[in-house]
Design an enzyme around this catalytic site. Structure first.
Site, PDB file in Angstrom:
ATOM      1  N   GLY A   1       0.765  -1.247   0.000  1.00  0.00           N
ATOM      2  CA  GLY A   1       0.000   0.000   0.000  1.00  0.00           C
ATOM      3  C   GLY A   1       0.790   1.289   0.000  1.00  0.00           C
ATOM      4  O   GLY A   1       0.285   2.329  -0.406  1.00  0.00           O
TER       5      GLY A   1
ATOM      6  N   GLU B   1       4.102   4.077   5.908  1.00  0.00           N
ATOM      7  CA  GLU B   1       2.908   3.232   5.842  1.00  0.00           C
ATOM      8  C   GLU B   1       1.767   3.988   5.165  1.00  0.00           C
ATOM      9  O   GLU B   1       1.700   5.216   5.225  1.00  0.00           O
ATOM     10  CB  GLU B   1       2.530   2.806   7.270  1.00  0.00           C
ATOM     11  CG  GLU B   1       1.242   2.055   7.442  1.00  0.00           C
ATOM     12  CD  GLU B   1       1.173   0.704   6.736  1.00  0.00           C
ATOM     13  OE1 GLU B   1       1.506   0.644   5.551  1.00  0.00           O
ATOM     14  OE2 GLU B   1       0.753  -0.281   7.381  1.00  0.00           O
ATOM     15  N   ASP B   2       0.880   3.259   4.526  1.00  0.00           N
ATOM     16  CA  ASP B   2      -0.278   3.904   3.896  1.00  0.00           C
ATOM     17  C   ASP B   2      -1.303   4.358   4.935  1.00  0.00           C
ATOM     18  O   ASP B   2      -1.691   5.520   4.977  1.00  0.00           O
ATOM     19  CB  ASP B   2      -0.921   3.011   2.812  1.00  0.00           C
ATOM     20  CG  ASP B   2      -1.321   1.621   3.320  1.00  0.00           C
ATOM     21  OD1 ASP B   2      -1.047   1.286   4.495  1.00  0.00           O
ATOM     22  OD2 ASP B   2      -1.912   0.857   2.533  1.00  0.00           O
TER      23      ASP B   2
ATOM     24  N   ASP C   1      -4.630   1.833  11.036  1.00  0.00           N
ATOM     25  CA  ASP C   1      -6.059   1.581  11.264  1.00  0.00           C
ATOM     26  C   ASP C   1      -6.219   1.066  12.702  1.00  0.00           C
ATOM     27  O   ASP C   1      -6.250   1.863  13.637  1.00  0.00           O
ATOM     28  CB  ASP C   1      -6.516   0.577  10.202  1.00  0.00           C
ATOM     29  CG  ASP C   1      -8.003   0.341  10.187  1.00  0.00           C
ATOM     30  OD1 ASP C   1      -8.770   1.254  10.528  1.00  0.00           O
ATOM     31  OD2 ASP C   1      -8.419  -0.776   9.818  1.00  0.00           O
TER      32      ASP C   1
ATOM     33  N   PHE D   1     -13.756   3.008   4.478  1.00  0.00           N
ATOM     34  CA  PHE D   1     -12.805   2.205   3.721  1.00  0.00           C
ATOM     35  C   PHE D   1     -12.367   2.997   2.503  1.00  0.00           C
ATOM     36  O   PHE D   1     -13.189   3.426   1.700  1.00  0.00           O
ATOM     37  CB  PHE D   1     -13.417   0.860   3.307  1.00  0.00           C
ATOM     38  CG  PHE D   1     -12.361  -0.129   2.925  1.00  0.00           C
ATOM     39  CD1 PHE D   1     -11.656  -0.822   3.900  1.00  0.00           C
ATOM     40  CD2 PHE D   1     -12.030  -0.337   1.581  1.00  0.00           C
ATOM     41  CE1 PHE D   1     -10.651  -1.718   3.545  1.00  0.00           C
ATOM     42  CE2 PHE D   1     -11.018  -1.221   1.229  1.00  0.00           C
ATOM     43  CZ  PHE D   1     -10.334  -1.921   2.211  1.00  0.00           C
TER      44      PHE D   1
ATOM     45  N   ARG E   1      -5.432   0.643  -6.772  1.00  0.00           N
ATOM     46  CA  ARG E   1      -4.176   1.219  -6.271  1.00  0.00           C
ATOM     47  C   ARG E   1      -3.696   2.348  -7.179  1.00  0.00           C
ATOM     48  O   ARG E   1      -2.942   3.222  -6.762  1.00  0.00           O
ATOM     49  CB  ARG E   1      -3.069   0.156  -6.219  1.00  0.00           C
ATOM     50  CG  ARG E   1      -3.300  -0.953  -5.201  1.00  0.00           C
ATOM     51  CD  ARG E   1      -2.039  -1.803  -5.102  1.00  0.00           C
ATOM     52  NE  ARG E   1      -2.257  -3.053  -4.405  1.00  0.00           N
ATOM     53  CZ  ARG E   1      -2.202  -3.210  -3.084  1.00  0.00           C
ATOM     54  NH1 ARG E   1      -1.935  -2.178  -2.307  1.00  0.00           N
ATOM     55  NH2 ARG E   1      -2.395  -4.386  -2.538  1.00  0.00           N
TER      56      ARG E   1
HETATM   57  P1  IMP Z   1      -3.996  -2.134  10.977  1.00  0.00           P
HETATM   58  O1  IMP Z   1      -3.101  -3.260  11.363  1.00  0.00           O
HETATM   59  O2  IMP Z   1      -5.434  -2.412  11.329  1.00  0.00           O
HETATM   60  O3  IMP Z   1      -3.540  -0.791  11.483  1.00  0.00           O
HETATM   61  O4  IMP Z   1      -4.056  -2.141   9.419  1.00  0.00           O
HETATM   62  C1  IMP Z   1      -3.213  -1.464   8.635  1.00  0.00           C
HETATM   63  C2  IMP Z   1      -3.331  -1.958   7.194  1.00  0.00           C
HETATM   64  O5  IMP Z   1      -4.669  -2.317   6.843  1.00  0.00           O
HETATM   65  C3  IMP Z   1      -2.957  -0.840   6.264  1.00  0.00           C
HETATM   66  O6  IMP Z   1      -1.594  -0.870   5.970  1.00  0.00           O
HETATM   67  C4  IMP Z   1      -3.775  -1.168   5.045  1.00  0.00           C
HETATM   68  O7  IMP Z   1      -3.047  -2.052   4.230  1.00  0.00           O
HETATM   69  C5  IMP Z   1      -4.975  -1.881   5.562  1.00  0.00           C
HETATM   70  N1  IMP Z   1      -6.120  -0.941   5.617  1.00  0.00           N
HETATM   71  C6  IMP Z   1      -6.612  -0.294   6.687  1.00  0.00           C
HETATM   72  N2  IMP Z   1      -7.633   0.496   6.371  1.00  0.00           N
HETATM   73  C7  IMP Z   1      -7.789   0.366   5.024  1.00  0.00           C
HETATM   74  C8  IMP Z   1      -8.676   0.985   4.079  1.00  0.00           C
HETATM   75  O8  IMP Z   1      -9.542   1.817   4.386  1.00  0.00           O
HETATM   76  N3  IMP Z   1      -8.508   0.608   2.788  1.00  0.00           N
HETATM   77  C9  IMP Z   1      -7.579  -0.300   2.388  1.00  0.00           C
HETATM   78  N4  IMP Z   1      -6.717  -0.887   3.239  1.00  0.00           N
HETATM   79  C10 IMP Z   1      -6.834  -0.558   4.549  1.00  0.00           C
HETATM   80 MG    MG Z   2      -0.781  -2.106   4.445  1.00  0.00          MG
END
Ligand code: IMP
Ligand code: MG
Length: 179
Positions: free
Chosen positions: A46, A101-102, A105, A154, A167
């Site tokens: 991402g 990081e993208d 979350d 999302f 992407r």
């Molecule tokens: P976390 O471990 O829940 O913080 O997730 C982080 C990863 O989940 C990010 O690097 C994204 O790849 C993916 N992610 C979280 N939210 C979204 C979203 O809204 N769209 C697409 N990917 C997401």
């Molecule tokens: Mg990711």
């Protein structure tokens, strides 16, 4: 696979992203001023668009490396289990590290990645996230630099996918599911 049951509403324009990337890069360049041992670590997949734009705005000598942690698969819910699918190519002991990081979350991915990288004894370990969804946080982690805080929606585009698609959108959009 049926990709027709959603529409994408623009949330952050390409122009707004570019301006923010420029100011993030200025702050990061200032913070790491004088370093000759910076490695910018992109989390695949991402962050690939963001890291490409960000490093070109950095006024520093940099190396670029990539790490891939397991993600959502094709679902929109995070799994708490994080695995390393592709490790860094280079050593990071005594290097300055900027993790790119993208989205942060729930925070589980970043917590796991930081724990791993810290165990390799870098000099400085900092995080730059393009997007942050603070309302979704389960693991306590904050980026040192954040592009945009967004609500619990999302999103796709600018490197970020839904089921591996979108992407390549130049902007960030929120996914709205339709019947
Ligand atoms: P976390 O471990 O829940 O913080 O997730 C982080 C990863 O989940 C990010 O690097 C994204 O790849 C993916 N992610 C979280 N939210 C979204 C979203 O809204 N769209 C697409 N990917 C997401
Ligand atoms: Mg990711």
């Amino acid at each position: 696979m049926d990709h027709s049951n959603y529409v994408i509403d623009e949330m952050i324009s390409a122009k707004t992203i570019a301006a923010r990337v420029e100011s993030l890069a200025a702050e990061i360049s200032e913070y790491f001023k004088g370093t000759d041992k910076l490695v910018v670590v992109g989390l695949l997949r991402g962050s690939f668009v963001f890291i490409a734009d960000l490093v070109r705005e950095l006024d520093l000598p940099v190396e670029v490396d990539f790490l891939e942690a397991s993600s959502y698969g094709n679902a929109t819910e995070s799994s708490r289990e994080v695995r390393i699918l592709k490790d860094l190519r280079g050593e990071i002991e005594n290097r300055d590290i900027l993790v790119v990081e993208d989205i942060i979350d729930t925070g589980h991915t970043m917590t796991h990645v930081l724990h791993l990288l810290k165990s390799r004894n870098p000099a400085r370990l900092k995080v730059c996230a393009l997007l942050d969804k603070p309302s979704r946080r389960e693991a306590e982690v904050t980026a040192d630099w954040t592009g945009f805080e967004i609500p619990d929606e999302f999103v796709v585009g600018y490197g970020i996918d839904y089921a591996q698609r979108n992407r390549n959108l130049p902007y960030i959009g929120s996914v709205r599911f339709i019947k």
